[in-house]
Design a protein around this motif. Structure first.
Motif, PDB file in Angstrom:
ATOM      1  N   SER A   1      42.447  47.620  30.543  1.00 33.21           N
ATOM      2  CA  SER A   1      43.538  47.438  30.184  1.00 33.21           C
ATOM      3  C   SER A   1      43.967  46.374  29.851  1.00 33.21           C
ATOM      4  N   LEU A   2      44.764  45.756  28.657  1.00 35.10           N
ATOM      5  CA  LEU A   2      45.242  44.632  28.101  1.00 35.10           C
ATOM      6  C   LEU A   2      46.181  44.185  29.115  1.00 35.10           C
ATOM      7  N   SER A   3      46.586  44.703  29.756  1.00 32.58           N
ATOM      8  CA  SER A   3      48.000  44.682  30.863  1.00 32.58           C
ATOM      9  C   SER A   3      47.074  43.468  31.835  1.00 32.58           C
ATOM     10  N   ARG A   4      45.765  43.860  32.566  1.00 28.91           N
ATOM     11  CA  ARG A   4      45.691  42.989  33.059  1.00 28.91           C
ATOM     12  C   ARG A   4      45.956  41.365  32.604  1.00 28.91           C
TER      13      ARG A   4
ATOM     14  N   LYS B   1      43.150  34.809  35.925  1.00 30.83           N
ATOM     15  CA  LYS B   1      42.599  36.091  36.746  1.00 30.83           C
ATOM     16  C   LYS B   1      43.338  35.875  38.762  1.00 30.83           C
ATOM     17  N   GLY B   2      43.972  34.292  38.872  1.00 26.06           N
ATOM     18  CA  GLY B   2      44.692  34.055  39.403  1.00 26.06           C
ATOM     19  C   GLY B   2      45.369  34.655  40.155  1.00 26.06           C
ATOM     20  N   GLY B   3      46.941  34.800  39.092  1.00 20.63           N
ATOM     21  CA  GLY B   3      47.636  34.733  39.226  1.00 20.63           C
ATOM     22  C   GLY B   3      48.348  34.507  39.076  1.00 20.63           C
ATOM     23  N   SER B   4      48.126  32.690  38.544  1.00 22.94           N
ATOM     24  CA  SER B   4      48.858  32.385  37.466  1.00 22.94           C
ATOM     25  C   SER B   4      48.970  32.611  36.409  1.00 22.94           C
TER      26      SER B   4
ATOM     27  N   GLY C   1      39.427  33.422  32.588  1.00 22.22           N
ATOM     28  CA  GLY C   1      39.431  34.008  33.976  1.00 22.22           C
ATOM     29  C   GLY C   1      38.386  34.887  33.730  1.00 22.22           C
ATOM     30  N   TYR C   2      38.737  35.660  33.115  1.00 18.08           N
ATOM     31  CA  TYR C   2      37.517  36.787  33.242  1.00 18.08           C
ATOM     32  C   TYR C   2      36.427  37.248  32.065  1.00 18.08           C
ATOM     33  N   THR C   3      35.537  37.376  32.813  1.00 26.07           N
ATOM     34  CA  THR C   3      34.316  37.777  31.919  1.00 26.07           C
ATOM     35  C   THR C   3      34.213  38.960  31.340  1.00 26.07           C
ATOM     36  N   ALA C   4      33.458  38.825  29.777  1.00 21.64           N
ATOM     37  CA  ALA C   4      33.729  40.099  29.354  1.00 21.64           C
ATOM     38  C   ALA C   4      32.832  41.255  30.373  1.00 21.64           C
ATOM     39  N   ALA C   5      32.727  41.270  31.167  1.00 24.63           N
ATOM     40  CA  ALA C   5      31.822  42.850  31.420  1.00 24.63           C
ATOM     41  C   ALA C   5      33.317  43.199  32.459  1.00 24.63           C
ATOM     42  N   GLU C   6      33.894  41.771  32.991  1.00 26.55           N
ATOM     43  CA  GLU C   6      35.599  42.484  33.852  1.00 26.55           C
ATOM     44  C   GLU C   6      36.239  43.112  32.700  1.00 26.55           C
TER      45      GLU C   6
ATOM     46  N   ASN D   1      36.020  37.379  23.968  1.00 19.20           N
ATOM     47  CA  ASN D   1      34.723  36.157  23.326  1.00 19.20           C
ATOM     48  C   ASN D   1      35.008  35.558  24.997  1.00 19.20           C
ATOM     49  N   GLN D   2      34.574  34.492  24.526  1.00 13.67           N
ATOM     50  CA  GLN D   2      33.837  33.271  25.319  1.00 13.67           C
ATOM     51  C   GLN D   2      34.439  32.341  25.695  1.00 13.67           C
ATOM     52  N   ALA D   3      36.097  32.701  24.709  1.00 10.72           N
ATOM     53  CA  ALA D   3      37.298  31.297  24.968  1.00 10.72           C
ATOM     54  C   ALA D   3      38.196  31.996  25.650  1.00 10.72           C
ATOM     55  N   SER D   4      37.622  33.209  25.761  1.00 13.02           N
ATOM     56  CA  SER D   4      39.052  34.566  26.318  1.00 13.02           C
ATOM     57  C   SER D   4      38.173  34.273  27.799  1.00 13.02           C
ATOM     58  N   GLN D   5      37.136  33.940  28.621  1.00 14.59           N
ATOM     59  CA  GLN D   5      36.872  33.904  29.188  1.00 14.59           C
ATOM     60  C   GLN D   5      37.116  32.956  30.104  1.00 14.59           C
TER      61      GLN D   5
END
Length: 549
Positions: free
Chosen positions: A87-90, A127-130, A77-82, A69-73
Motif C-alpha cells: 500500500s502507498l500509505s507506507r 522508511k526510518g519514520g521521519s 528508503g524502501y527498495t522496489a522489492a519492499e 523507480n530508483q529515485a523512489s528508493q
C-alpha cells in the motif's frame, strides 16, 4: 533498476494502442517490426524512469504500488522489492492516510479530480519514520476500465531549509532595521526622542488634531545655569543632570505625552488634549519636582536644578510645527529672563472669557477684541456680519432665541482666526494652496475654542462651523449641499460674503453695494440659498432693517 509489477500495471504493449480501431490492432501485433518498435519504446520508458531524479510511483485503484523507480528508493528508503504490491500509505504520515483513501474513492465514484493534474506540497514519510516535505504532481489514466495513478515526487527538504533560512535572515534584517531606525530616532545619552523625531511628532499631532478637533500644547524647556555646572563639575556631572531631567520628565508625564531632547540642555514635551492653562500646570509640576530633588554630586555637594519653560498651544499659537516651536522657544527665554517658572499661551484673556459659564454680549465682544488684536479687519467685518445677519433674521421672522444665536454667531464666526499665523492672516498677496488650507481650518478652530469653554447653543456652534458651506456643495468643512446646511449658517454665509466684498481687504479693495448684490444674485442657487438672497437685498437697501446701535 526500475521494478514493475506486471500483474498490477498493464505493460507498454497493452498501453501502446494506436488511435485506430481495435480491429486493426491484431494484424499489427503479429507484425515483427511493430513488436520490435513496441519493445524499444518500452525500454526507452524504463530508461527514462530509471534515470529520473524525481520519484516516479504508480498505483492501482486499491492504492497498491506497481511502479517504483530508483529515485523512489533514494528518497523514501524502501527498495522496489519492499514496495511493489504494498500500500502507498507506507510512505504517508498516518494523519493523511484516511483522507487519501477517501480521495481515491471519490475520484472513482464521481470522477471529480480535485488534485489530478495539479502540483502541490505535502509531507512524506521515510522508511526510518521521519517526515519531510515533498512536492507532488498527480496524473490518472485508464486501461481496460481499470484506473491507475502516477505520481512524480520531489524531495524539497533543501528548498524548504533554504526558504527557512531566508525567512530567518529577512526577519533578522527587519529586526535590525527596526533597531537601527530606533537608534536613529533616539538621543544616545537620554534615550529620549531626538530633535528630528520629536519635531516629526509635532507635525503628526497637528494633523491628528485637525481631524479630531482637539487642542494640544508643547513645552520647551532648558536647564538654567547648565554651562556653569559643566565648567565647575565636569561633563560627566552635566550628563547626570540631563539624565535626571529626562527620567523626571518620563516619570511625571502621562502615557499620551511624547518627550524629546531637542538639543544641548533643551527638552521638548508634547501634551495631547491639553490647553495652555493645563500645560502650564503640568510644567510647574515638572519644575517643582526637579527643584525639590536636584542632583547630589556627593555627600556635601547638592546641585539644584531649575528649568525655564515656555508653553505654546495649537491652534492659538500656530498651526505648524515651526510656528509652535518658535513661540514656545520665545517664551522659554522670556521665562529665563523674567525668572518666572513658566511663560504660557499669549491668549490668557481668551481663556478668561472661555471660563465664563454664560458669556454675555460684552464678554462676546471681548472675544472679538482678541481676534482684533491679530487682525483689525476681522473686528469691523464681524460687527457688520452680525448686523446684516440679525437684519435678515428679523425680516424672515426668526424667534428672539434664534436672533440671539445669530448675533453671537455673526460676531464670533471668525474667532478661529486666533489660531491662524499672522503671516497668512495679513498677507497682502494671493495665498498659496497650503496657506489657504490653513485658513480653511478657522471654522473648526472656532468651534474647538467654544466647545472647550462656553455653553453656546448648538445653533450658534453650527452657524460658526458651517458658515463657509455652499449651496451647491462646493464649500467646507464638510461639503454640505442645499438645505442640509444649517439655516443660520446659510444666513451668515450671505452676510459674510457681502461684508467681505464691501470692505477693504489686505489683498484687494472694496466694491460698491450694487456690484456686491449683483454678485450675490448671480450666485443664488450655486453658492447661496436662492430663497434668502432677495430678502437680504431688501434689507441692505432699507436702513430700517438694521437694528439700532
Amino acid at each position: 533498476m526500475v521494478v514493475e509489477d506486471r500483474t498490477a500495471l498493464p505493460t507498454l504493449r497493452e498501453r501502446e494502442i494506436p488511435p485506430s480501431s481495435g480491429s486493426d490492432f491484431l494484424p499489427l501485433a503479429h507484425d515483427a517490426v511493430a513488436i520490435e518498435r513496441l519493445q524499444r519504446r518500452e525500454e526507452e520508458f524504463h530508461s527514462v524512469v530509471e534515470t529520473a531524479s524525481d520519484a516516479i510511483i504508480s498505483v492501482d485503484a486499491r492504492g497498491l504500488v506497481g511502479l517504483w523507480n530508483q529515485a523512489s528508493q533514494n528518497i523514501f528508503g524502501y527498495t522496489a522489492a519492499e514496495m511493489i504490491g504494498q500500500s502507498l500509505s507506507r510512505i504517508m504520515p498516518e494523519r493523511f492516510r484516511a483522507d487519501h483513501q477517501r480521495g481515491i474513492h471519490r475520484l472513482l465514484e464521481s470522477g471529480e479530480p480535485r488534485v489530478i493534474g495539479k502540483t502541490f506540497e505535502t509531507v512524506g514519510l521515510r522508511k526510518g519514520g521521519s517526515e519531510f516535505p515533498i512536492e507532488l504532481s498527480l496524473a490518472s489514466w485508464t486501461v481496460r476500465n481499470e484506473t491507475y495513478f502516477t505520481g512524480i515526487i520531489r524531495d524539497i527538504s533543501k528548498r524548504k531549509e533554504a526558504e527557512r533560512k531566508q525567512k530567518e535572515s529577512e526577519q533578522k534584517y527587519r529586526q535590525l532595521f527596526v533597531e537601527m531606525k530606533e537608534l536613529a530616532q533616539k538621543d544616545p545619552l537620554t534615550n529620549l526622542w531626538n530633535h528630528r523625531r520629536i519635531t516629526e511628532q509635532i507635525e503628526y499631532e497637528i494633523e491628528r488634531s485637525s481631524r479630531g478637533s482637539h487642542l494640544f500644547s508643547i513645552m520647551m524647556m532648558d536647564v538654567d545655569s547648565f554651562k556653569p555646572i559643566n565648567d565647575t563639575y565636569g561633563h560627566l556631572v552635566g550628563d547626570d543632570v540631563l539624565l535626571r531631567v529626562a527620567r523626571t520628565l518620563e516619570k511625571q508625564s502621562r502615557s499620551v505625552d511624547s518627550i524629546g531632547r531637542y538639543g544641548g540642555d533643551e527638552f521638548l514635551v508634547i501634551l495631547p488634549y491639553t490647553n495652555g492653562e493645563q500645560a502650564k500646570n503640568l510644567a510647574v509640576s515638572f519644575s517643582n519636582v526637579l527643584q525639590e530633588n536636584g542632583l547630589q554630586v556627593d555627600q556635601d555637594t547638592p546641585i539644584p536644578i531649575r528649568l525655564s519653560i515656555g508653553v505654546a498651544t495649537n491652534p492659538f499659537d500656530g498651526s505648524t510645527a515651526k510656528d509652535l516651536i518658535s513661540k514656545a522657544d520665545e517664551r522659554m527665554y522670556r521665562s529665563k529672563l523674567s525668572s518666572r517658572q513658566v511663560v504660557a499661551t499669549s491668549v490668557a484673556e481668551v481663556c478668561h472669557y472661555f471660563n465664563e459659564e454664560d458669556p454675555t454680549l460684552p464678554v462676546i465682544h471681548g472675544l472679538v477684541e482678541a481676534v482684533n488684536a491679530k487682525d483689525y479687519y476681522t473686528k469691523a467685518h464681524s460687527d457688520l456680519v452680525a448686523k446684516l445677519s440679525v437684519a435678515l433674521g428679523k425680516k424672515i421672522g426668526l424667534s428672539t432665541k434664534q436672533l440671539d444665536s445669530l448675533r453671537t454667531a455673526g460676531l464670533l464666526h471668525d474667532i478661529g482666526k486666533i489660531g491662524i499665523p499672522d503671516t497668512i492672516l495679513r498677507k497682502p498677496g494671493n495665498l498659496k494652496i497650503e496657506e489657504y488650507e490653513i485658513i480653511k481650518q478657522h471654522p473648526r478652530l472656532g468651534v474647538i475654542m467654544l466647545n472647550n469653554a462656553t455653553s453656546q447653543s448648538k445653533q450658534t456652534v453650527d452657524a460658526i462651523l458651517y458658515h463657509h458651506e455652499r449651496f451647491d456643495g462646493s464649500g467646507y468643512p464638510r461639503g454640505l449641499v442645499g438645505k442640509a446646511i444649517p439655516y443660520l449658517a446659510r444666513i451668515i454665509a450671505i452676510a459674510d460674503s457681502y461684508s467681505a466684498m464691501v470692505t477693504d481687504r489686505p489683498y484687494r479693495n472694496a466694491i460698491g453695494q450694487d456690484e456686491a448684490l449683483q454678485y450675490l444674485n448671480q450666485q443664488a442657487g450655486h453658492l447661496f440659498d436662492p430663497e434668502l438672497i432677495p430678502l437680504f437685498a431688501d434689507c441692505v437697501r432699507s436702513s430700517s432693517c438694521f437694528p439700532s446701535e
